[in-house]
Design a protein around this motif. Structure first.
Motif, PDB file in Angstrom:
ATOM      1  N   TYR A   1       8.450  -0.494   9.078  1.00 29.81           N
ATOM      2  CA  TYR A   1       9.504  -0.430  10.089  1.00 29.81           C
ATOM      3  C   TYR A   1       9.455   0.867  10.910  1.00 29.81           C
ATOM      4  CZ  TYR A   1      14.157  -0.950  12.158  1.00 29.81           C
ATOM      5  OH  TYR A   1      15.211  -1.033  13.031  1.00 29.81           O
ATOM      6  N   PRO A   2       9.364   2.044  10.242  1.00 25.02           N
ATOM      7  CA  PRO A   2       9.281   3.273  11.041  1.00 25.02           C
ATOM      8  C   PRO A   2       8.081   3.285  11.990  1.00 25.02           C
ATOM      9  CG  PRO A   2       9.616   3.789   8.716  1.00 25.02           C
ATOM     10  CD  PRO A   2       9.394   2.317   8.794  1.00 25.02           C
ATOM     11  N   LEU A   3       6.954   2.739  11.531  1.00 30.16           N
ATOM     12  CA  LEU A   3       5.760   2.775  12.377  1.00 30.16           C
ATOM     13  C   LEU A   3       5.848   1.768  13.517  1.00 30.16           C
ATOM     14  CD1 LEU A   3       3.149   3.401   9.567  1.00 30.16           C
ATOM     15  CD2 LEU A   3       3.747   4.950  11.444  1.00 30.16           C
ATOM     16  N   LEU A   4       6.513   0.655  13.268  1.00 35.70           N
ATOM     17  CA  LEU A   4       6.753  -0.295  14.369  1.00 35.70           C
ATOM     18  C   LEU A   4       7.641   0.357  15.427  1.00 35.70           C
ATOM     19  CD1 LEU A   4       7.324  -3.717  12.542  1.00 35.70           C
ATOM     20  CD2 LEU A   4       5.432  -3.124  14.072  1.00 35.70           C
ATOM     21  N   ARG A   5       8.624   1.091  14.959  1.00 33.58           N
ATOM     22  CA  ARG A   5       9.505   1.782  15.908  1.00 33.58           C
ATOM     23  C   ARG A   5       8.760   2.862  16.681  1.00 33.58           C
ATOM     24  NH1 ARG A   5      15.291   3.097  13.224  1.00 33.58           N
ATOM     25  NH2 ARG A   5      15.579   3.923  15.326  1.00 33.58           N
ATOM     26  N   ALA A   6       7.756   3.442  16.015  1.00 36.43           N
ATOM     27  CA  ALA A   6       6.991   4.516  16.648  1.00 36.43           C
ATOM     28  C   ALA A   6       5.899   3.969  17.558  1.00 36.43           C
ATOM     29  CB  ALA A   6       6.392   5.425  15.581  1.00 36.43           C
ATOM     30  N   GLY A   7       5.780   2.643  17.648  1.00 37.97           N
ATOM     31  CA  GLY A   7       4.830   2.061  18.587  1.00 37.97           C
ATOM     32  C   GLY A   7       3.474   1.672  18.010  1.00 37.97           C
ATOM     33  N   TYR A   8       3.355   1.697  16.710  1.00 39.48           N
ATOM     34  CA  TYR A   8       2.080   1.344  16.072  1.00 39.48           C
ATOM     35  C   TYR A   8       1.795  -0.158  16.114  1.00 39.48           C
ATOM     36  CZ  TYR A   8       0.777   5.808  13.946  1.00 39.48           C
ATOM     37  OH  TYR A   8       0.359   7.078  13.733  1.00 39.48           O
ATOM     38  N   PHE A   9       0.527  -0.506  16.043  1.00 38.68           N
ATOM     39  CA  PHE A   9       0.105  -1.852  15.682  1.00 38.68           C
ATOM     40  C   PHE A   9       0.032  -1.888  14.162  1.00 38.68           C
ATOM     41  CE2 PHE A   9      -1.282  -4.537  19.241  1.00 38.68           C
ATOM     42  CZ  PHE A   9      -0.972  -3.676  20.282  1.00 38.68           C
ATOM     43  N   VAL A  10       0.941  -2.588  13.543  1.00 36.47           N
ATOM     44  CA  VAL A  10       0.946  -2.682  12.093  1.00 36.47           C
ATOM     45  C   VAL A  10       0.251  -3.980  11.685  1.00 36.47           C
ATOM     46  CG1 VAL A  10       2.364  -2.870  10.011  1.00 36.47           C
ATOM     47  CG2 VAL A  10       3.027  -1.274  11.838  1.00 36.47           C
ATOM     48  N   LEU A  11      -0.800  -3.835  10.884  1.00 38.48           N
ATOM     49  CA  LEU A  11      -1.581  -4.985  10.438  1.00 38.48           C
ATOM     50  C   LEU A  11      -1.260  -5.242   8.970  1.00 38.48           C
ATOM     51  CD1 LEU A  11      -5.075  -4.106  12.011  1.00 38.48           C
ATOM     52  CD2 LEU A  11      -3.058  -5.171  13.079  1.00 38.48           C
ATOM     53  N   ALA A  12      -0.690  -6.400   8.704  1.00 40.20           N
ATOM     54  CA  ALA A  12      -0.237  -6.695   7.338  1.00 40.20           C
ATOM     55  C   ALA A  12      -1.104  -7.779   6.694  1.00 40.20           C
ATOM     56  CB  ALA A  12       1.221  -7.120   7.338  1.00 40.20           C
ATOM     57  N   ASP A  13      -1.762  -7.392   5.619  1.00 39.05           N
ATOM     58  CA  ASP A  13      -2.557  -8.346   4.840  1.00 39.05           C
ATOM     59  C   ASP A  13      -1.614  -8.987   3.820  1.00 39.05           C
ATOM     60  OD1 ASP A  13      -4.379  -9.769   3.381  1.00 39.05           O
ATOM     61  OD2 ASP A  13      -5.827  -8.117   3.223  1.00 39.05           O
ATOM     62  N   ARG A  14      -1.072 -10.113   4.191  1.00 32.25           N
ATOM     63  CA  ARG A  14       0.014 -10.812   3.516  1.00 32.25           C
ATOM     64  C   ARG A  14       1.360 -10.187   3.880  1.00 32.25           C
ATOM     65  NH1 ARG A  14      -1.335 -14.282  -0.304  1.00 32.25           N
ATOM     66  NH2 ARG A  14      -3.403 -14.255  -1.257  1.00 32.25           N
ATOM     67  N   TYR A  15       2.354 -11.058   4.017  1.00 32.31           N
ATOM     68  CA  TYR A  15       3.692 -10.595   4.409  1.00 32.31           C
ATOM     69  C   TYR A  15       4.699 -11.489   3.690  1.00 32.31           C
ATOM     70  CZ  TYR A  15       6.999  -8.591   7.906  1.00 32.31           C
ATOM     71  OH  TYR A  15       8.029  -7.925   8.542  1.00 32.31           O
ATOM     72  N   ILE A  16       5.863 -11.645   4.230  1.00 35.64           N
ATOM     73  CA  ILE A  16       6.917 -12.403   3.548  1.00 35.64           C
ATOM     74  C   ILE A  16       6.516 -13.832   3.199  1.00 35.64           C
ATOM     75  CG2 ILE A  16       8.803 -11.031   4.470  1.00 35.64           C
ATOM     76  CD1 ILE A  16       9.203 -13.024   6.691  1.00 35.64           C
ATOM     77  N   TYR A  17       5.567 -14.400   3.941  1.00 42.57           N
ATOM     78  CA  TYR A  17       5.192 -15.800   3.719  1.00 42.57           C
ATOM     79  C   TYR A  17       4.459 -15.979   2.387  1.00 42.57           C
ATOM     80  CZ  TYR A  17       6.347 -15.373   8.598  1.00 42.57           C
ATOM     81  OH  TYR A  17       7.008 -15.054   9.765  1.00 42.57           O
ATOM     82  N   THR A  18       3.794 -14.921   1.950  1.00 46.30           N
ATOM     83  CA  THR A  18       3.169 -14.948   0.622  1.00 46.30           C
ATOM     84  C   THR A  18       4.242 -15.131  -0.448  1.00 46.30           C
ATOM     85  OG1 THR A  18       1.177 -13.700   1.168  1.00 46.30           O
ATOM     86  CG2 THR A  18       2.006 -13.461  -1.076  1.00 46.30           C
ATOM     87  N   ALA A  19       5.345 -14.438  -0.290  1.00 46.13           N
ATOM     88  CA  ALA A  19       6.457 -14.588  -1.239  1.00 46.13           C
ATOM     89  C   ALA A  19       7.063 -15.981  -1.133  1.00 46.13           C
ATOM     90  CB  ALA A  19       7.524 -13.525  -0.974  1.00 46.13           C
ATOM     91  N   TYR A  20       7.261 -16.454   0.089  1.00 49.10           N
ATOM     92  CA  TYR A  20       7.827 -17.794   0.267  1.00 49.10           C
ATOM     93  C   TYR A  20       6.985 -18.807  -0.512  1.00 49.10           C
ATOM     94  CZ  TYR A  20      10.370 -16.009   4.432  1.00 49.10           C
ATOM     95  OH  TYR A  20      11.170 -15.323   5.303  1.00 49.10           O
ATOM     96  N   ALA A  21       5.667 -18.711  -0.340  1.00 50.91           N
ATOM     97  CA  ALA A  21       4.773 -19.692  -0.967  1.00 50.91           C
ATOM     98  C   ALA A  21       4.747 -19.544  -2.493  1.00 50.91           C
ATOM     99  CB  ALA A  21       3.359 -19.545  -0.396  1.00 50.91           C
ATOM    100  N   ARG A  22       4.489 -18.336  -2.972  1.00 49.79           N
ATOM    101  CA  ARG A  22       4.327 -18.129  -4.416  1.00 49.79           C
ATOM    102  C   ARG A  22       5.611 -18.372  -5.185  1.00 49.79           C
ATOM    103  NH1 ARG A  22       0.828 -12.531  -4.832  1.00 49.79           N
ATOM    104  NH2 ARG A  22      -1.052 -13.327  -3.815  1.00 49.79           N
ATOM    105  N   ASP A  23       6.703 -17.812  -4.668  1.00 47.37           N
ATOM    106  CA  ASP A  23       7.965 -17.929  -5.403  1.00 47.37           C
ATOM    107  C   ASP A  23       8.440 -19.373  -5.451  1.00 47.37           C
ATOM    108  OD1 ASP A  23       7.749 -15.229  -5.663  1.00 47.37           O
ATOM    109  OD2 ASP A  23       9.397 -14.726  -4.319  1.00 47.37           O
ATOM    110  N   THR A  24       8.213 -20.094  -4.363  1.00 44.39           N
ATOM    111  CA  THR A  24       8.615 -21.495  -4.331  1.00 44.39           C
ATOM    112  C   THR A  24       7.792 -22.306  -5.324  1.00 44.39           C
ATOM    113  OG1 THR A  24       9.249 -21.270  -2.008  1.00 44.39           O
ATOM    114  CG2 THR A  24       8.924 -23.504  -2.835  1.00 44.39           C
ATOM    115  N   VAL A  25       6.496 -22.044  -5.361  1.00 45.91           N
ATOM    116  CA  VAL A  25       5.641 -22.746  -6.331  1.00 45.91           C
ATOM    117  C   VAL A  25       6.104 -22.437  -7.762  1.00 45.91           C
ATOM    118  CG1 VAL A  25       3.306 -22.838  -7.301  1.00 45.91           C
ATOM    119  CG2 VAL A  25       3.633 -22.963  -4.825  1.00 45.91           C
ATOM    120  N   ARG A  26       6.607 -21.225  -7.974  1.00 43.58           N
ATOM    121  CA  ARG A  26       7.075 -20.836  -9.317  1.00 43.58           C
ATOM    122  C   ARG A  26       8.448 -21.410  -9.641  1.00 43.58           C
ATOM    123  NH1 ARG A  26       3.489 -16.278  -9.162  1.00 43.58           N
ATOM    124  NH2 ARG A  26       2.263 -16.532 -11.060  1.00 43.58           N
ATOM    125  N   GLY A  27       9.076 -22.075  -8.676  1.00 44.32           N
ATOM    126  CA  GLY A  27      10.337 -22.758  -8.973  1.00 44.32           C
ATOM    127  C   GLY A  27      11.583 -22.083  -8.420  1.00 44.32           C
TER     128      GLY A  27
END
Lengths: 254, 254
Positions: B110-136
Motif C-alpha cells: 500500500y505505501p509503495l502504491l501510494r508512492a507511485g510504484y509498479f507493484v508486482l504481486a506473485d499471487r494475491y488475494i485470489y490465491t486465498a480465495y481459491a485455497r481457503d474455499t477448497v479447504r472448506g
C-alpha cells in the motif's frame, strides 16, 4: 492435542465457516453445552467472578472448561514477538488475534460445547470488537471475521469507572506492555496516561455494544460476594433442570 | 522496516480498514502506482512471466517493487511451525495467511502504491480465495477478510492443465510439504495423488473466479516469449503516456 489432530484429519467440511453467526449456543442443534463469557477491561474484576463461578459449577457436578483470550500456544510466540518489536499495524494486530482465537475456538471451545461442557471464556469476540475498533479497524469487518464463532449463552459485562480499574491495575504492576498501554495509538507519550485514555475508549465501545449484543451489565464496584450471587442467579436458567433445583435452593439459603 | 514504524506510529486512523473493497488501484485517489498481479497454480509459469515483466518495466525506467505470497518475516516462522505440526484447522490456516498478507500489504504494497510504484504481486488475494474455499471455508467470509486490500489494476491468470503443471513441479522436487500437497484434506494417502487432486480443485476455483474478478486469462502452455509479449501488450495501458509510446514502439518492433 490429540483431539485437534483428529479434527483436522477430518478435512475441511467439518470446519466450514458459516456465512452468518451461529445461533446462540443453547439454540444450536449441535451444541449441547453452554458458553458463558465475561467481558470488561483489566481491573474490572471479571476474572475473579468467573473463577468463583467455575468453582460453583464444578461443585454442582458439571463439566467445566476454562478458556482465556490470547492463550493459544500456536501463535502466542509470534504475537509477543511482533508486539515486542512494535511492528504490527492495526489490521495485522487484529488478524493475528483472530488467528489465535480461531485456533482455540476450533481446538477447544467448539468441540467441548458439542460434548456438553460448560465453557467459561475470560474475554471473547467482544474484546476484539472493542480493541480493534478503538485501533481504527472497521467494526463491520471485525465482526465478519469472527462470524464463525457461536454467540454465547450469556455474556456478563463488568463495568467499573476507568479510574477504579486503572487504580487496581497500576497498583503493584508498574510496567505496562507497549500494546497493552495503547502506545501504538499515540495517545500520549506517558504510558500510564496512554493506558488511561485507551481503557476509557474500550469502555465506550463496551457500552455501545451492551444493548445490541445483549450483555448482562454487572456493577463491578459491588462487593465480590454480592456480584457472585447476581451472576449465579443469571446462570441458573442455563443449568440442567435437576441441577438447577438444587442450585436454586443453595442460592436462596445464602 | 523503518517505513513500517513510521506508519504504525501514526495511529489507527491512517490504516482504517474500509467496509467495502477499495476501488481498482488506478481509480483510487490516494494510489498513484499500479498493482499488477499474477495468479495460477505452481508450475503454471506465472513467476517466470512476472520476472520478465519486472525486467521490462525497470528497463523502461519505472519504479518497481516485487511481493510474493507468504513471504512476511513476521509470521513466516509461526506459519511453518504450525504447518510442520499439522495443527492448523482451515479457519486458522486462512486467518494466519491473512495476517501474513496484511502485514506485507500495509508495510510494503500500500505505501509503495501510494508512492507511485509498479507493484508486482506473485499471487494475491485470489490465491486465498481459491485455497481457503477448497479447504472448506465460506467463500464470502474469506472475501470479507481481504476487503482491506485494493483491487489490482490487472490480474493475469495463467492457466495450464493440471497434468502439465504437476509434471513441471514434480520433476526435480520430489518432496512435497504437508499443506502444499493438501494432505490435510484427506484426498489420498499418496501425497502426489493428493497434490494432483488438490491442484485440480484450485484450478476449478480460479476458473470460477475468472469472469467475476476480471482476470486476463493467459494460456500457460504457449512459449515463454509469446506469453510475455501478450502480457506486455496488456500492461501498455497502465504506463505513463510518454513511456507507453516508447514501450509500444519496442513491442511492435519485436
Amino acid at each position: 492435542m490429540t483431539m485437534s489432530n483428529k479434527r483436522s484429519a477430518k478435512g475441511g467440511g467439518d470446519q466450514t465457516v458459516p456465512a452468518e453467526p451461529r445461533k446462540r449456543g443453547s439454540e444450536s442443534e449441535d451444541i449441547k453445552g453452554r458458553l458463558i463469557v465475561v467481558e470488561g477491561i483489566d481491573g474490572s474484576g471479571k476474572s475473579t467472578q468467573l473463577h468463583l463461578l467455575d468453582k460453583w459449577l464444578r461443585h454442582l457436578g458439571l463439566m467445566v472448561f476454562n478458556t482465556e483470550w490470547n492463550s493459544s500456544e500456536v501463535v502466542k510466540e509470534i504475537t509477543s514477538k511482533g508486539k515486542k518489536k512494535a511492528l504490527l499495524t492495526p489490521t495485522t494486530f487484529s488478524l493475528l488475534h483472530a488467528t489465535d482465537f480461531a485456533d482455540r475456538y476450533e481446538r477447544n471451545v467448539y468441540p467441548l460445547l458439542r460434548a456438553g461442557y460448560f465453557v467459561l471464556a475470560d474475554r471473547y469476540i467482544y474484546t476484539a470488537y472493542a480493541r480493534d475498533t478503538v485501533r481504527g479497524c472497521n467494526p463491520r469487518w471485525v465482526r465478519k471475521i469472527y462470524s464463525f464463532a457461536t454467540v454465547p449463552d450469556i455474556t456478563f459485562y463488568y463495568h467499573v469507572p476507568v479510574e477504579v480499574a486503572v487504580r487496581r491495575i497500576l497498583t503493584g504492576r508498574p510496567k505496562l506492555k507497549y500494546y497493552e498501554a495503547g502506545m501504538d495509538l499515540n495517545l500520549s507519550n506517558d504510558e500510564y496516561e496512554s493506558y488511561r485514555i485507551f481503557q476509557g475508549r474500550i469502555i465506550d465501545e463496551y457500552k455501545g455494544m451492551a444493548s445490541n449484543e445483549g450483555f448482562h451489565v454487572m456493577d463491578g464496584t459491588l462487593d465480590i460476594e454480592m456480584q457472585q450471587r447476581l451472576m449465579r442467579r443469571q446462570v441458573l436458567s442455563l443449568l440442567p433442570p435437576g441441577v438447577a433445583a438444587i442450585a436454586s435452593k443453595e442460592l436462596g439459603a445464602n
